[in-house]
Design an enzyme around this catalytic site. Sequence first.
Site, PDB file in Angstrom:
ATOM      1  N   LYS A   1      54.121  42.262  49.427  1.00  0.00           N
ATOM      2  CA  LYS A   1      54.337  43.093  48.535  1.00  0.00           C
ATOM      3  C   LYS A   1      52.815  43.734  48.476  1.00  0.00           C
ATOM      4  O   LYS A   1      51.711  43.404  48.066  1.00  0.00           O
ATOM      5  CB  LYS A   1      54.217  42.683  46.884  1.00  0.00           C
TER       6      LYS A   1
ATOM      7  N   GLU B   1      50.911  49.504  45.426  1.00  0.00           N
ATOM      8  CA  GLU B   1      51.906  50.579  45.258  1.00  0.00           C
ATOM      9  C   GLU B   1      51.180  51.915  45.553  1.00  0.00           C
ATOM     10  O   GLU B   1      51.764  52.910  45.785  1.00  0.00           O
ATOM     11  CB  GLU B   1      52.115  50.878  43.898  1.00  0.00           C
TER      12      GLU B   1
ATOM     13  N   CYS C   1      35.332  44.644  48.435  1.00  0.00           N
ATOM     14  CA  CYS C   1      34.920  43.812  47.449  1.00  0.00           C
ATOM     15  C   CYS C   1      33.469  43.181  47.894  1.00  0.00           C
ATOM     16  O   CYS C   1      32.949  42.290  47.158  1.00  0.00           O
ATOM     17  CB  CYS C   1      35.943  42.568  47.459  1.00  0.00           C
TER      18      CYS C   1
ATOM     19  N   SER D   1      41.759  42.952  41.235  1.00  0.00           N
ATOM     20  CA  SER D   1      40.876  42.560  40.242  1.00  0.00           C
ATOM     21  C   SER D   1      40.886  41.286  39.728  1.00  0.00           C
ATOM     22  O   SER D   1      41.934  40.886  39.817  1.00  0.00           O
ATOM     23  CB  SER D   1      40.973  43.593  39.324  1.00  0.00           C
TER      24      SER D   1
ATOM     25  N   GLU E   1      32.262  45.611  37.637  1.00  0.00           N
ATOM     26  CA  GLU E   1      32.660  46.189  38.932  1.00  0.00           C
ATOM     27  C   GLU E   1      32.795  47.746  38.887  1.00  0.00           C
ATOM     28  O   GLU E   1      33.533  48.134  38.093  1.00  0.00           O
ATOM     29  CB  GLU E   1      33.645  45.400  39.486  1.00  0.00           C
TER      30      GLU E   1
ATOM     31  N   PHE F   1      44.562  47.910  47.094  1.00  0.00           N
ATOM     32  CA  PHE F   1      44.716  49.140  47.900  1.00  0.00           C
ATOM     33  C   PHE F   1      43.790  49.147  48.765  1.00  0.00           C
ATOM     34  O   PHE F   1      43.658  50.098  49.766  1.00  0.00           O
ATOM     35  CB  PHE F   1      44.565  50.267  46.662  1.00  0.00           C
TER      36      PHE F   1
HETATM   37  P1  NAD Z   1      44.661  45.393  41.012  1.00  0.00           P
HETATM   38  O1  NAD Z   1      44.460  44.011  40.510  1.00  0.00           O
HETATM   39  O2  NAD Z   1      44.868  46.645  40.219  1.00  0.00           O
HETATM   40  O3  NAD Z   1      45.932  45.395  42.066  1.00  0.00           O
HETATM   41  C1  NAD Z   1      46.272  44.565  43.086  1.00  0.00           C
HETATM   42  C2  NAD Z   1      47.659  43.980  42.950  1.00  0.00           C
HETATM   43  O4  NAD Z   1      48.175  43.558  41.983  1.00  0.00           O
HETATM   44  C3  NAD Z   1      48.317  45.164  43.391  1.00  0.00           C
HETATM   45  O5  NAD Z   1      49.720  44.730  44.271  1.00  0.00           O
HETATM   46  C4  NAD Z   1      49.238  45.429  42.081  1.00  0.00           C
HETATM   47  O6  NAD Z   1      50.637  45.973  42.190  1.00  0.00           O
HETATM   48  C5  NAD Z   1      49.312  44.188  41.374  1.00  0.00           C
HETATM   49  N1  NAD Z   1      48.931  44.375  39.707  1.00  0.00           N
HETATM   50  C6  NAD Z   1      48.253  45.432  39.217  1.00  0.00           C
HETATM   51  N2  NAD Z   1      48.145  45.103  37.826  1.00  0.00           N
HETATM   52  C7  NAD Z   1      49.034  44.068  37.790  1.00  0.00           C
HETATM   53  C8  NAD Z   1      49.418  43.290  36.423  1.00  0.00           C
HETATM   54  N3  NAD Z   1      49.048  43.807  35.408  1.00  0.00           N
HETATM   55  N4  NAD Z   1      50.407  42.452  36.755  1.00  0.00           N
HETATM   56  C9  NAD Z   1      50.845  42.060  37.980  1.00  0.00           C
HETATM   57  N5  NAD Z   1      50.452  42.697  39.114  1.00  0.00           N
HETATM   58  C10 NAD Z   1      49.496  43.696  38.959  1.00  0.00           C
HETATM   59  O7  NAD Z   1      43.356  45.723  42.186  1.00  0.00           O
HETATM   60  P2  NAD Z   1      43.238  47.098  43.067  1.00  0.00           P
HETATM   61  O8  NAD Z   1      42.773  48.206  42.342  1.00  0.00           O
HETATM   62  O9  NAD Z   1      44.407  47.216  43.971  1.00  0.00           O
HETATM   63  O10 NAD Z   1      42.128  46.403  44.250  1.00  0.00           O
HETATM   64  C11 NAD Z   1      40.934  46.616  43.735  1.00  0.00           C
HETATM   65  C12 NAD Z   1      40.162  45.169  43.340  1.00  0.00           C
HETATM   66  O11 NAD Z   1      40.549  44.064  44.494  1.00  0.00           O
HETATM   67  C13 NAD Z   1      38.641  45.246  43.188  1.00  0.00           C
HETATM   68  O12 NAD Z   1      38.502  44.461  42.124  1.00  0.00           O
HETATM   69  C14 NAD Z   1      38.340  44.393  44.476  1.00  0.00           C
HETATM   70  O13 NAD Z   1      36.892  43.818  43.887  1.00  0.00           O
HETATM   71  C15 NAD Z   1      39.353  43.319  44.500  1.00  0.00           C
HETATM   72  N6  NAD Z   1      39.471  42.794  46.001  1.00  0.00           N
HETATM   73  C16 NAD Z   1      38.948  41.610  46.085  1.00  0.00           C
HETATM   74  C17 NAD Z   1      38.800  41.034  47.582  1.00  0.00           C
HETATM   75  C18 NAD Z   1      38.122  39.826  47.500  1.00  0.00           C
HETATM   76  O14 NAD Z   1      38.302  39.217  48.718  1.00  0.00           O
HETATM   77  N7  NAD Z   1      37.675  39.139  46.606  1.00  0.00           N
HETATM   78  C19 NAD Z   1      39.093  41.912  48.576  1.00  0.00           C
HETATM   79  C20 NAD Z   1      39.829  43.075  48.212  1.00  0.00           C
HETATM   80  C21 NAD Z   1      39.815  43.864  46.836  1.00  0.00           C
END
Ligand code: NAD
Length: 494
Positions: free
Chosen positions: A178, A181, A286, A231, A387, A154
């Site tokens: 994708k 959401e 991140c 994450s 985090e 997000f």
């Molecule tokens: P998230 O893991 O909740 O969601 C990321 C994506 O995965 C979304 O598209 C979501 O729909 C999908 N998703 C979520 N739960 C899922 C599951 N159980 N099974 C399958 N798909 C699933 O992450 P977020 O809250 O959207 O983003 C924040 C996180 O992203 C933080 O931990 C941040 O550090 C990380 N991030 C990392 C980088 C990097 O380059 N390392 C960059 C940006 C964000």
Amino acid sequence: MKVTTSPKLPNYINGEWRASDAAEFLQVHNPATAEVLAETPLSPKGEVDQAVQAASAAFPDWRRTPATDRVQYLFKLKNLLEQHFEELARTITLECGKTLAESRGEIRRAIENVETAGGAPILLQGDFSEDIASGIDEILIRQPLGVCAAICPFNFPGMIPFWFMPYALAAGNTYLVKPSEKVPLTMRKVFELLHGIGLPKGVVNLVNGAKETVDAILEHPGIRAVSFVGSTSTARYVYAKAASTGKRAQCQGGAKNPIIILPDADLETSTRITADSAFGCAGQRCLAASLIVTVGAARKPFTEAIFQAAAERTVGYGLDEKVQMGPVISVQSKTRIEGLIEKGIREGATPLLDGRQPRIPGFEHGYFVRPTILDNLNPQHEITGTEVFGPVLGLIHVKTMDEAIAFTNSGRYGNMACLFTGSGANARKFRHEAEVGNIGVNVGVAAPMAFFPFSGAKESFFGDLHGQGRHAIEFFTQTKVVVERWPKEWTRKF
Ligand code: NAD
């Protein structure tokens, strides 16, 4: 949350907008006002399949389109992104909450990736060796994989898909995005622009959704590669599942980034830059500074200065140009962040600045947390290793630089670490010894330019090749090596 209000967002499949048959939709909120902006369909498996079929059908012609012709579409996209720059930035601020300046920075980096991918033809160049043995030549060629997909988080709705998509397309793959959401509106606008550049049908597709949609992507036999950012727990899941279905995967995860302040660091610069790193994007980056490690005599002046900088930060609605920090993404996120602050204090951290339950006049329903500083953390505190993904900065004080580096390397994550110093020798030692993917020296957000890979190590990254630049081209291509025998006596005389 189940809802009944509109507008319900469509998917973009085979060159057209299609309403989703999803049984469930999720509300998209403006995090500053809690107003409902739209509804994201939780697209079912069948809609992922439609997108993959469209992308598979488009692939044979697209891969045969010369790379120099493919990148012409990227040049058109760049022009449209520039023309719609402000509109895109406002959309990010509306759905994600960050300030307009931050949203503009995000779109700028997205455009830089399009520009870099525009140079793909030289990166797609193969290799040739003549007479590796007498009359035998070897040729290495790079070919696209097929249908590839991005699963996005997000916090950078406008930038992160561009770490991958332009490179995938330039290399001759067809694509499916994708978005998160929680923030689907920015990619909706981007796909309106993509529609306008005249790509052949099926080359790019957008499918909205959450876990069920992600699982459909990971299980689909027609998808060859997956790029994921989110994450660590989801990154690990996506990486394992993608591997089990034979897909190439690059999965970027979470972070807990330390910044080390040495006594010889410039106080004004290090304070300003670390405050921006910790509280910019409301800490939802991140590459956000989440821990400051002061060394020796840096402790007192830096603690006083960072307190001042954090306390002075203007918090409010991101569309107001004077605001320096917006809300966090959701009420669930606000509750989680405030819970972690509470736990940190209960475990013995000193709350220098407690940003819980702020009152932002005119935005009483928004998901705000003010800058928070927890002093005297130690490795035993849960918050030291967790985090937070919010505007919460922890302070740790050590006596030597070696202790600070040992602390840096003790964490499970390896996304970024920074050092503030006036000493080249110390900078070099740090660069050499810190076990992270992105290093900053007198820099607070070590975000690599588009032509460098966005690195990451340990539990911040699962895979081999990263997003952006040359790594992305390598990820989106497979190599083929051809060995040919042409002895000179076979040469016909005409
Ligand atoms: P998230 O893991 O909740 O969601 C990321 C994506 O995965 C979304 O598209 C979501 O729909 C999908 N998703 C979520 N739960 C899922 C599951 N159980 N099974 C399958 N798909 C699933 O992450 P977020 O809250 O959207 O983003 C924040 C996180 O992203 C933080 O931990 C941040 O550090 C990380 N991030 C990392 C980088 C990097 O380059 N390392 C960059 C940006 C964000």
